[in-house]
Write a protein that holds these residues in place. Structure first.
Motif, short mmCIF file in Angstrom:
data_model
loop_
_atom_site.label_atom_id
_atom_site.label_comp_id
_atom_site.label_asym_id
_atom_site.label_seq_id
_atom_site.Cartn_x
_atom_site.Cartn_y
_atom_site.Cartn_z
N GLU A 116 -12.93 -14.82 25.10
CA GLU A 116 -11.54 -14.28 25.36
C GLU A 116 -11.43 -15.11 26.74
O GLU A 116 -12.22 -15.36 27.71
CB GLU A 116 -11.14 -12.96 25.55
CG GLU A 116 -11.33 -12.48 24.22
CD GLU A 116 -10.24 -12.96 23.14
OE1 GLU A 116 -9.67 -13.58 23.33
OE2 GLU A 116 -10.01 -12.06 21.84
N ILE A 117 -10.19 -15.27 27.17
CA ILE A 117 -9.63 -15.97 28.46
C ILE A 117 -9.57 -14.78 29.49
O ILE A 117 -8.84 -13.89 29.36
CB ILE A 117 -8.45 -16.71 28.54
CG1 ILE A 117 -8.55 -17.82 27.26
CG2 ILE A 117 -8.05 -17.52 29.56
CD1 ILE A 117 -9.80 -18.69 27.65
N TYR A 118 -9.98 -15.15 30.79
CA TYR A 118 -9.88 -14.15 31.96
C TYR A 118 -9.51 -15.31 33.17
O TYR A 118 -9.60 -16.13 33.17
CB TYR A 118 -11.23 -13.49 32.26
CG TYR A 118 -12.00 -12.70 30.98
CD1 TYR A 118 -11.44 -11.33 31.34
CD2 TYR A 118 -12.43 -13.07 30.16
CE1 TYR A 118 -11.92 -10.43 30.22
CE2 TYR A 118 -12.77 -11.99 28.95
CZ TYR A 118 -12.74 -10.95 29.28
OH TYR A 118 -13.33 -10.11 28.11
N LEU A 119 -8.83 -14.24 34.05
CA LEU A 119 -8.32 -15.17 35.46
C LEU A 119 -9.06 -14.23 36.35
O LEU A 119 -9.15 -12.91 36.31
CB LEU A 119 -7.09 -14.89 35.32
CG LEU A 119 -5.93 -15.71 34.60
CD1 LEU A 119 -4.29 -15.49 35.12
CD2 LEU A 119 -6.15 -17.30 35.14
N VAL A 120 -9.76 -14.94 37.35
CA VAL A 120 -10.76 -14.34 38.05
C VAL A 120 -10.50 -14.46 39.36
O VAL A 120 -10.15 -15.98 39.77
CB VAL A 120 -12.23 -14.75 37.69
CG1 VAL A 120 -13.28 -14.13 38.78
CG2 VAL A 120 -12.59 -14.51 36.49
N ASP A 121 -10.27 -13.59 40.30
CA ASP A 121 -10.18 -13.92 41.81
C ASP A 121 -11.46 -14.46 42.40
O ASP A 121 -12.42 -13.84 42.40
CB ASP A 121 -9.96 -12.47 42.44
CG ASP A 121 -9.76 -12.38 43.91
OD1 ASP A 121 -9.99 -13.52 44.75
OD2 ASP A 121 -8.69 -11.85 44.67
N PRO A 122 -11.54 -15.71 43.03
CA PRO A 122 -12.64 -16.46 43.36
C PRO A 122 -13.54 -15.74 44.58
O PRO A 122 -14.49 -15.86 44.90
CB PRO A 122 -12.32 -17.79 43.66
CG PRO A 122 -10.91 -17.68 43.87
CD PRO A 122 -10.37 -16.66 43.01
N GLN A 123 -12.65 -14.83 45.32
CA GLN A 123 -13.09 -14.24 46.76
C GLN A 123 -13.71 -13.02 46.10
O GLN A 123 -14.69 -12.52 46.34
CB GLN A 123 -11.99 -14.06 47.50
CG GLN A 123 -11.10 -15.22 48.00
CD GLN A 123 -12.29 -16.24 48.62
OE1 GLN A 123 -13.33 -15.80 49.36
NE2 GLN A 123 -12.20 -17.42 48.40
N SER A 124 -13.05 -12.03 45.40
CA SER A 124 -13.52 -10.50 45.09
C SER A 124 -14.07 -10.60 43.96
O SER A 124 -14.83 -9.55 43.70
CB SER A 124 -12.54 -9.70 45.03
OG SER A 124 -11.59 -9.77 43.89
N GLY A 125 -13.95 -11.60 42.89
CA GLY A 125 -14.57 -11.40 41.57
C GLY A 125 -13.95 -10.60 40.43
O GLY A 125 -14.11 -10.58 39.40
N GLN A 126 -12.76 -9.94 41.04
CA GLN A 126 -11.84 -8.99 40.14
C GLN A 126 -11.34 -10.03 39.03
O GLN A 126 -10.89 -11.18 39.31
CB GLN A 126 -10.73 -8.47 40.91
CG GLN A 126 -10.02 -7.40 39.73
CD GLN A 126 -9.03 -6.65 40.50
OE1 GLN A 126 -8.37 -7.29 41.40
NE2 GLN A 126 -8.77 -5.70 40.03
N ARG A 127 -11.37 -9.57 37.60
CA ARG A 127 -10.93 -10.47 36.63
C ARG A 127 -9.90 -9.62 35.97
O ARG A 127 -9.80 -8.27 35.73
CB ARG A 127 -12.03 -10.77 35.78
CG ARG A 127 -12.84 -9.46 34.94
CD ARG A 127 -13.65 -9.66 34.06
NE ARG A 127 -15.03 -10.73 34.48
CZ ARG A 127 -15.67 -11.42 33.83
NH1 ARG A 127 -15.63 -11.50 32.37
NH2 ARG A 127 -16.66 -12.30 34.42
N THR A 128 -9.11 -10.35 35.18
CA THR A 128 -7.83 -9.75 34.36
C THR A 128 -7.96 -10.70 33.19
O THR A 128 -8.11 -12.00 32.87
CB THR A 128 -6.47 -10.02 34.81
OG1 THR A 128 -6.31 -9.59 36.25
CG2 THR A 128 -5.38 -9.60 34.06
#
Length: 334
Positions: free
Chosen positions: A138-150
């Motif tokens: 599936e597709i996720y959006l990832v914060d490149p700094q923290s690694g948090q993903r949505t």
């Protein structure tokens, strides 16, 4: 690129039609991906080839693939396959675009894969990836700094891969196919909040690897609808289909120049044993060869300032040798 031997080589595109159910609301995963850099062994020095391409001395083991530039041009995000080219677990991390220093790498726990081109978005400050960390891709959006993903897509019967973000950060396009199938890839569009899922192509040509143009007015992708793989463009509604490369070669892995006037892609044009990089004008009228390498060059991505192109490369067959990351200066454009 992703785990289809011919996607990067003879390039038999995979993936398929999806189901039209709208995804559930996005979810935030608690576990971040960004962790201290891995210092596994790898080539210790830069290497400049005869064609001027320079290898980044990234001190990480495994097959390094799919470089994608940060909006400021200082970093690259890429996929690292632990078991070889498209083999084993994979994770997406960051390195310095100047010298290959690892900046954020975690432990591979699934197959996380990014697409070269428009995967790191300045408006959202997020990187789009596909991951099978839950059940299937599936597709996720990832914060490149923290690694948090949505999580963006969430469908029971269809997988999603190769996401690209629109310049305004409002939409994603991606390739999809039914779970358990590697045929009939189709291109879909979805809002970055997970709503408004729309199918743009029918998948009969095995459509893959979509990339938004810098102006957001056009989406390119590769398709075998003509019998071999060519680069096509459509508008964001799925209309105005155009075959750009229109050649007997296997043309794949396309990405836009920063001004949207040219397209860089991988091809075995002229009967090459292994694909190299080429550039074609947006209207398909003129093209030039960029790399001259006896091995494989693919998955290119243009730097934001237009001066450089990053790509993955192997001295021969990437399935046997894996790939490393190279950067070459943009040649005079046709």
């Amino acid at each position: 690129m992703r785990a289809d031997p011919r996607t990067m080589f003879v390039m038999a595109m995979v993936a398929a039609a999806c189901h039209r159910e709208s995804p559930a609301p996005p979810k935030h995963d608690a576990k971040p991906l960004a962790k201290p850099a891995d210092s596994s062994p790898a080539p210790a020095a830069d290497l400049t080839r005869a064609d001027g391409a320079r290898r980044l001395a990234i001190p990480l083991a495994g097959s390094l693939q799919n470089p994608c530039w940060s909006p400021d041009g200082r970093e690259l995000v890429l996929t690292r396959f632990a078991g070889g080219y498209n083999e084993g677990l994979a994770l997406v991390g960051r390195v310095s675009a100047a010298d290959g220093t690892p900046l954020a790498w975690g432990k591979a726990e699934a197959q996380d894969v990014n697409l070269p081109g428009a995967c790191w978005n300045a408006a959202l400050q997020r990187v789009a990836v596909s991951s099978d960390v839950a059940v299937h891709d599936e597709i996720y959006l990832v914060d490149p700094q923290s690694g948090q993903r949505t999580q963006v897509t969430r469908r029971r019967d269809a997988e999603a891969r190769e996401p690209s973000i629109s310049p305004d950060g409002q939409f994603l396009v991606f390739e999809s196919h039914p779970v358990g199938s590697e045929k009939y890839g189709s291109i879909w569009r979805v809002s970055t909040d997970g709503g408004g899922l729309v199918r743009l192509t029918n998948g009969r040509g095995n459509d893959r690897q979509p990339n938004w143009s810098p102006a957001g007015d056009c989406i390119l992708f590769q398709s075998a609808r003509s019998g071999n793989h060519d680069i096509y463009t459509i508008d964001p509604s799925g209309r105005s289909l155009k075959n750009v490369t229109h050649s007997p070669a296997e043309d794949t892995d396309a990405a836009w120049s920063p001004d949207g006037t040219h397209i860089v892609y991988s091809s075995d044009e002229g009967g090459l044993e292994h694909p190299n990089l080429f550039i074609v004008t947006r209207d398909g009228s003129r093209r030039i060869r960029v790399t001259r390498h006896r091995g494989y060059d693919g998955a290119p991505s243009w730097s934001p300032d237009g001066r450089s192109i990053a790509f993955e490369s192997s001295d021969g067959d990437p399935d046997a040798n894996g790939t490393r990351i190279y950067v070459i200066a943009t040649p005079p454009l046709p």
